[in-house]
Design a protein around this motif. Structure first.
Motif, PDB file in Angstrom:
ATOM      1  N   GLY A  49       0.817  -1.209   0.000  1.00  9.05           N
ATOM      2  CA  GLY A  49       0.000   0.000   0.000  1.00  9.05           C
ATOM      3  C   GLY A  49       0.846   1.252   0.000  1.00  9.05           C
ATOM      4  N   VAL A  50       0.208   2.369  -0.316  1.00 10.86           N
ATOM      5  CA  VAL A  50       0.945   3.616  -0.490  1.00 10.86           C
ATOM      6  C   VAL A  50       1.570   4.106   0.815  1.00 10.86           C
ATOM      7  CG1 VAL A  50      -0.430   4.334  -2.478  1.00 10.86           C
ATOM      8  CG2 VAL A  50      -1.166   4.994  -0.167  1.00 10.86           C
ATOM      9  N   PHE A  51       0.952   3.772   1.947  1.00  7.84           N
ATOM     10  CA  PHE A  51       1.469   4.294   3.206  1.00  7.84           C
ATOM     11  C   PHE A  51       2.750   3.579   3.649  1.00  7.84           C
ATOM     12  CE2 PHE A  51      -2.940   5.888   3.561  1.00  7.84           C
ATOM     13  CZ  PHE A  51      -2.643   7.220   3.783  1.00  7.84           C
ATOM     14  N   VAL A  52       2.923   2.334   3.248  1.00  9.91           N
ATOM     15  CA  VAL A  52       4.184   1.657   3.539  1.00  9.91           C
ATOM     16  C   VAL A  52       5.324   2.381   2.837  1.00  9.91           C
ATOM     17  CG1 VAL A  52       5.509  -0.485   3.298  1.00  9.91           C
ATOM     18  CG2 VAL A  52       3.083  -0.585   3.899  1.00  9.91           C
ATOM     19  N   ASP A  53       5.121   2.682   1.561  1.00 14.73           N
ATOM     20  CA  ASP A  53       6.146   3.403   0.798  1.00 14.73           C
ATOM     21  C   ASP A  53       6.379   4.795   1.379  1.00 14.73           C
ATOM     22  OD1 ASP A  53       6.254   1.219  -0.895  1.00 14.73           O
ATOM     23  OD2 ASP A  53       4.819   2.071  -2.319  1.00 14.73           O
ATOM     24  N   ARG A  54       5.284   5.458   1.746  1.00 17.58           N
ATOM     25  CA  ARG A  54       5.410   6.813   2.290  1.00 17.58           C
ATOM     26  C   ARG A  54       6.154   6.809   3.619  1.00 17.58           C
ATOM     27  NH1 ARG A  54       0.079  10.438   3.195  1.00 17.58           N
ATOM     28  NH2 ARG A  54      -0.211   9.777   1.011  1.00 17.58           N
ATOM     29  N   PHE A  55       5.851   5.828   4.453  1.00 21.06           N
ATOM     30  CA  PHE A  55       6.526   5.713   5.743  1.00 21.06           C
ATOM     31  C   PHE A  55       8.034   5.550   5.558  1.00 21.06           C
ATOM     32  CE2 PHE A  55       8.326   2.641   8.802  1.00 21.06           C
ATOM     33  CZ  PHE A  55       8.248   3.396   9.959  1.00 21.06           C
ATOM     34  N   GLU A  56       8.446   4.707   4.644  1.00 21.09           N
ATOM     35  CA  GLU A  56       9.874   4.499   4.415  1.00 21.09           C
ATOM     36  C   GLU A  56      10.559   5.770   3.935  1.00 21.09           C
ATOM     37  OE1 GLU A  56       9.743  -0.306   3.452  1.00 21.09           O
ATOM     38  OE2 GLU A  56       9.782   1.128   1.788  1.00 21.09           O
ATOM     39  N   LEU A  57       9.908   6.504   3.066  1.00 26.68           N
ATOM     40  CA  LEU A  57      10.484   7.768   2.590  1.00 26.68           C
ATOM     41  C   LEU A  57      10.550   8.805   3.706  1.00 26.68           C
ATOM     42  CD1 LEU A  57       8.760   8.053  -0.926  1.00 26.68           C
ATOM     43  CD2 LEU A  57      11.167   7.540  -0.461  1.00 26.68           C
ATOM     44  N   MET A  58       9.531   8.836   4.551  1.00 28.47           N
ATOM     45  CA  MET A  58       9.542   9.775   5.673  1.00 28.47           C
ATOM     46  C   MET A  58      10.664   9.449   6.651  1.00 28.47           C
ATOM     47  SD  MET A  58       5.449  10.296   6.447  1.00 28.47           S
ATOM     48  CE  MET A  58       5.653  11.652   7.608  1.00 28.47           C
ATOM     49  N   MET A  59      10.889   8.165   6.904  1.00 28.41           N
ATOM     50  CA  MET A  59      11.970   7.772   7.801  1.00 28.41           C
ATOM     51  C   MET A  59      13.338   8.131   7.217  1.00 28.41           C
ATOM     52  SD  MET A  59      11.228   6.656  10.777  1.00 28.41           S
ATOM     53  CE  MET A  59      12.722   5.777  11.229  1.00 28.41           C
ATOM     54  N   GLN A  60      13.483   8.002   5.920  1.00 28.89           N
ATOM     55  CA  GLN A  60      14.730   8.418   5.276  1.00 28.89           C
ATOM     56  C   GLN A  60      14.930   9.925   5.439  1.00 28.89           C
ATOM     57  OE1 GLN A  60      14.174   5.046   1.798  1.00 28.89           O
ATOM     58  NE2 GLN A  60      14.768   7.086   1.171  1.00 28.89           N
ATOM     59  N   ASP A  61      13.873  10.672   5.276  1.00 32.37           N
ATOM     60  CA  ASP A  61      13.963  12.130   5.390  1.00 32.37           C
ATOM     61  C   ASP A  61      14.270  12.552   6.827  1.00 32.37           C
ATOM     62  OD1 ASP A  61      13.556  14.862   4.252  1.00 32.37           O
ATOM     63  OD2 ASP A  61      11.889  14.887   5.664  1.00 32.37           O
ATOM     64  N   ILE A  62      13.625  11.934   7.798  1.00 33.26           N
ATOM     65  CA  ILE A  62      13.799  12.308   9.206  1.00 33.26           C
ATOM     66  C   ILE A  62      15.192  11.947   9.707  1.00 33.26           C
ATOM     67  CG2 ILE A  62      13.065  11.705  11.558  1.00 33.26           C
ATOM     68  CD1 ILE A  62      10.187  11.488  10.367  1.00 33.26           C
ATOM     69  N   THR A  63      15.666  10.763   9.348  1.00 39.89           N
ATOM     70  CA  THR A  63      16.950  10.291   9.877  1.00 39.89           C
ATOM     71  C   THR A  63      18.141  10.672   9.002  1.00 39.89           C
ATOM     72  OG1 THR A  63      16.803   8.147   8.742  1.00 39.89           O
ATOM     73  CG2 THR A  63      15.809   8.316  10.951  1.00 39.89           C
ATOM     74  N   GLY A  64      17.893  10.968   7.740  1.00 35.30           N
ATOM     75  CA  GLY A  64      18.989  11.236   6.824  1.00 35.30           C
ATOM     76  C   GLY A  64      19.620   9.975   6.273  1.00 35.30           C
ATOM     77  N   ALA A  65      19.017   8.813   6.538  1.00 37.17           N
ATOM     78  CA  ALA A  65      19.549   7.548   6.038  1.00 37.17           C
ATOM     79  C   ALA A  65      19.261   7.401   4.550  1.00 37.17           C
ATOM     80  CB  ALA A  65      18.932   6.373   6.799  1.00 37.17           C
ATOM     81  N   SER A  66      20.107   6.628   3.872  1.00 31.61           N
ATOM     82  CA  SER A  66      19.916   6.397   2.440  1.00 31.61           C
ATOM     83  C   SER A  66      18.741   5.478   2.164  1.00 31.61           C
ATOM     84  CB  SER A  66      21.183   5.790   1.829  1.00 31.61           C
ATOM     85  OG  SER A  66      22.281   6.660   1.969  1.00 31.61           O
ATOM     86  N   LYS A  67      18.478   4.573   3.119  1.00 29.54           N
ATOM     87  CA  LYS A  67      17.422   3.588   2.902  1.00 29.54           C
ATOM     88  C   LYS A  67      16.727   3.277   4.215  1.00 29.54           C
ATOM     89  CE  LYS A  67      15.374   0.434   0.225  1.00 29.54           C
ATOM     90  NZ  LYS A  67      14.577   0.781  -0.969  1.00 29.54           N
ATOM     91  N   ALA A  68      15.412   3.204   4.192  1.00 30.21           N
ATOM     92  CA  ALA A  68      14.621   2.777   5.339  1.00 30.21           C
ATOM     93  C   ALA A  68      13.661   1.692   4.893  1.00 30.21           C
ATOM     94  CB  ALA A  68      13.847   3.950   5.935  1.00 30.21           C
ATOM     95  N   VAL A  69      13.491   0.689   5.730  1.00 27.84           N
ATOM     96  CA  VAL A  69      12.622  -0.442   5.411  1.00 27.84           C
ATOM     97  C   VAL A  69      11.642  -0.642   6.564  1.00 27.84           C
ATOM     98  CG1 VAL A  69      12.507  -2.925   4.956  1.00 27.84           C
ATOM     99  CG2 VAL A  69      14.378  -1.550   3.997  1.00 27.84           C
ATOM    100  N   ALA A  70      10.364  -0.637   6.260  1.00 25.46           N
ATOM    101  CA  ALA A  70       9.329  -0.844   7.262  1.00 25.46           C
ATOM    102  C   ALA A  70       9.248  -2.325   7.621  1.00 25.46           C
ATOM    103  CB  ALA A  70       7.981  -0.372   6.727  1.00 25.46           C
ATOM    104  N   VAL A  71       9.145  -2.605   8.918  1.00 25.11           N
ATOM    105  CA  VAL A  71       8.981  -3.991   9.390  1.00 25.11           C
ATOM    106  C   VAL A  71       7.914  -4.031  10.477  1.00 25.11           C
ATOM    107  CG1 VAL A  71      11.289  -4.790   8.759  1.00 25.11           C
ATOM    108  CG2 VAL A  71      10.920  -3.731  10.997  1.00 25.11           C
ATOM    109  N   VAL A  72       7.621  -5.242  10.939  1.00 25.90           N
ATOM    110  CA  VAL A  72       6.466  -5.455  11.796  1.00 25.90           C
ATOM    111  C   VAL A  72       6.681  -4.976  13.227  1.00 25.90           C
ATOM    112  CG1 VAL A  72       7.100  -7.819  12.429  1.00 25.90           C
ATOM    113  CG2 VAL A  72       4.678  -7.161  12.348  1.00 25.90           C
ATOM    114  N   ASN A  73       7.922  -4.972  13.718  1.00 35.63           N
ATOM    115  CA  ASN A  73       8.191  -4.457  15.056  1.00 35.63           C
ATOM    116  C   ASN A  73       9.688  -4.213  15.226  1.00 35.63           C
ATOM    117  OD1 ASN A  73       9.368  -7.046  15.864  1.00 35.63           O
ATOM    118  ND2 ASN A  73       7.260  -7.774  16.109  1.00 35.63           N
ATOM    119  N   GLY A  74      10.050  -3.626  16.352  1.00 32.46           N
ATOM    120  CA  GLY A  74      11.443  -3.294  16.597  1.00 32.46           C
ATOM    121  C   GLY A  74      12.327  -4.513  16.749  1.00 32.46           C
ATOM    122  N   SER A  75      11.814  -5.569  17.370  1.00 30.58           N
ATOM    123  CA  SER A  75      12.591  -6.797  17.523  1.00 30.58           C
ATOM    124  C   SER A  75      12.991  -7.362  16.167  1.00 30.58           C
ATOM    125  CB  SER A  75      11.795  -7.842  18.308  1.00 30.58           C
ATOM    126  OG  SER A  75      11.519  -7.398  19.620  1.00 30.58           O
TER     127      SER A  75
END
Length: 380
Positions: A49-75
Motif C-alpha cells: 500500500g501507499v502508506f508503507v512506501d510513504r513511511f519508508e520515505l519519511m523515515m529516510q527524510d527524518i533520519t537522513g539515512a539512504s534507505k529505510a525499510v518498514a517492518v512489523v516491530n522493533g525486535s
C-alpha cells in the motif's frame, strides 16, 4: 510535603487530571483517522500500500539515512539488522546487559550468543571504556574478523542500545569497532528524534533498528524500521523481510530464508500521521523535561539529562535515586497515588536464558539498576 508528594502534584498539574497517569501513552491529534479511513477505502490494508512506501520515505527524510525499510516491530528490525551485518550461528555479539529484552533476543534469534559489557553512567548505554578493555584482553584479529580468545567464537557485531533515547558515545565505539573489524549495529529502538553530534541515531553504525510500539514517541500500534546508509544492505533488508520472494507477475519463487516481517499498510498509515507530528511531540516532551529538571534540582534528586554533543528525544524520562530502598519507596508511593512509575529493566544476565553468557563486572549497570526510575513522559 515530601519530594514524592511534590512530584505527584507537579505531574497532575502538568497533565491537568486527577485520573491515572500512565508512563507514556500515544497522542493522536493529526491525520491518523483520515489516513486509516483512506487505507480501508483502498482495501489495501495488509503489506502492500501507499502508506508503507510513504513511511519508508519519511523515515529516510527524518533520519537522513539512504534507505529505510518498514517492518512489523522493533525486535524484527534488530534481528534482520544483525543478519545483514553478517551475524551467524554460534557467533558472538557484544552488547549491554542494561537493556530491554529485545536486544538480547534479537541476537539469539540469529543463533548467536550475547556478551554483556558494562555501561557508562552518563549515557546508561554501552561503554567504550569497557569495550576497549574487553577487546584488549579477549580480542584476537584473524583474516576473517575478530575472535574471542576465551571462547574461540567470532565476534560478529557490537550492538549498543540508546537507553531511553539518550545517545551512547558513538565516536569512541565506532573507532573501537573499526580497529577490531567488528560491525557496529545500533539498537535505536527508543531513540527516534535523538541526535549525536547532529546526526540521527541509527545512521552512524552500519545499520540501525527502530521501534514504533504503542509506548514510543511515535507509534504505528506495532511496527519497526531498519535504516542504513548502504543501498545494497537496504535492498537486501527489504527483500529478506518480505519473504525473499523474487519479483514476478504470478509465480511464487523464494530463493533465500526470508521472513514475513512486513508492516501492514494500516499500521503504516498510522505511522505516517504520527511522523507528521514528531517535531511537535519532541518539543512538548522537551518542555516537560525542562520542567522536571528545575523541579528535581530543587528537591535534591538527580534528573537524567542529555550529555554534550547530543540531543535526546526524552522518550522515557527518569530520576536517579540514592539507593534501592529509596527507589522502592518512590515506586510504591507514586503508583499508589495513580502515577505510573517503573524501575529500569532487570539486567539480562539475571534472566535464566542469559545467565550463562560472558560478562564483565557490571559495576555501573548494577548501580543504575538499583536507582533508576522512569516517570510519566507522555507528550501533552
Amino acid at each position: 510535603m515530601s519530594s514524592i508528594e511534590n512530584m505527584i502534584s507537579l505531574v497532575r498539574d502538568h497533565y491537568s487530571t486527577d485520573k491515572f497517569i500512565p508512563l507514556h501513552e500515544p497522542r493522536f491529534r493529526g491525520n491518523e483517522k483520515k489516513y486509516l479511513e483512506e487505507t480501508i477505502d483502498s482495501t489495501f490494508v495488509s503489506s502492500v500500500g501507499v502508506f508503507v512506501d510513504r513511511f519508508e520515505l519519511m523515515m529516510q527524510d527524518i533520519t537522513g539515512a539512504s534507505k529505510a525499510v518498514a517492518v512489523v516491530n522493533g525486535s524484527a528490525s534488530l534481528q534482520v539488522a544483525l543478519r545483514l551485518a553478517g551475524v551467524k550461528q554460534n557467533d558472538e555479539v557484544i552488547t549491554q546487559a542494561l537493556t530491554f529484552i529485545a536486544t538480547a533476543n534479537a541476537i539469539s534469534y540469529n543463533g548467536a550468543i550475547p556478551v554483556f559489557l558494562d555501561v557508562d553512567l552518563d549515557t546508561m548505554g554501552l561503554s567504550p571504556k569497557y569495550l576497549g578493555e574487553f577487546l584488549e584482553e579477549f580480542g584476537e584479529l584473524r583474516e576473517d574478523g575478530c575472535y574471542n580468545k576465551s571462547t574461540g567464537r567470532r565476534i560478529a557485531a557490537c550492538m549498543p542500545m540508546h537507553t531511553f533515547g539518550f545517545p551512547v558515545h558513538l565516536d569512541e565505539l565506532s573507532a573501537l569497532c573499526n580497529k577490531w573489524h567488528i560491525p557496529l549495529v545500533e539498537d535505536a529502538a527508543e531513540s527516534l528524534g535523538s541526535l549525536y553530534k547532529g546526526k540521527h541515531t541509527g545512521t552512524i553504525g552500519l545499520i540501525g533498528g527502530f521501534s514504533f510500539n504503542g509506548n514510543k514517541v511515535v507509534t504505528s500500534g506495532g511496527g519497526g524500521a531498519i535504516i542504513t546508509n548502504s543501498n545494497e544492505l537496504g535492498t537486501q533488508a527489504k527483500y529478506l523481510t518480505t519473504t525473499a520472494k523474487r519479483p514476478h507477475a504470478f509465480e511464487f519463487f523464494h530463493d533465500d530464508l526470508g521472513y514475513n516481517f512486513r508492516m501492514p499498510n494500516l499500521n503504516a498509515a498510522l505511522a505516517c500521521a504520527q511522523l507528521e507530528s514528531l517535531n511537535d511531540f519532541l518539543i512538548d516532551k522537551r518542555k516537560l523535561a525542562e520542567k522536571y529538571a528545575v523541579f528535581f534540582e530543587t528537591e535534591g534528586i538527580k534528573f537524567r539529562q542529555e550529555i554534550p554533543d547530543t540531543k535526546a528525544n526524552y522518550w522515557l524520562m527518569c530520576v536517579e535515586l540514592n539507593d534501592k530502598k529509596e527507589r522502592e519507596e518512590f515506586l510504591t508511593t507514586t503508583n499508589a497515588h495513580g502515577i505510573m512509575t517503573r524501575p529500569i529493566w532487570n539486567l539480562m544476565y539475571r534472566l535464566p536464558m542469559y545467565a550463562h553468557c560472558q560478562r564483565d563486572a557490571q559495576k555501573n549497570a548494577e548501580y543504575l539498576e538499583e536507582r533508576i526510575v522512569n516517570i510519566p513522559s507522555s507528550a501533552r
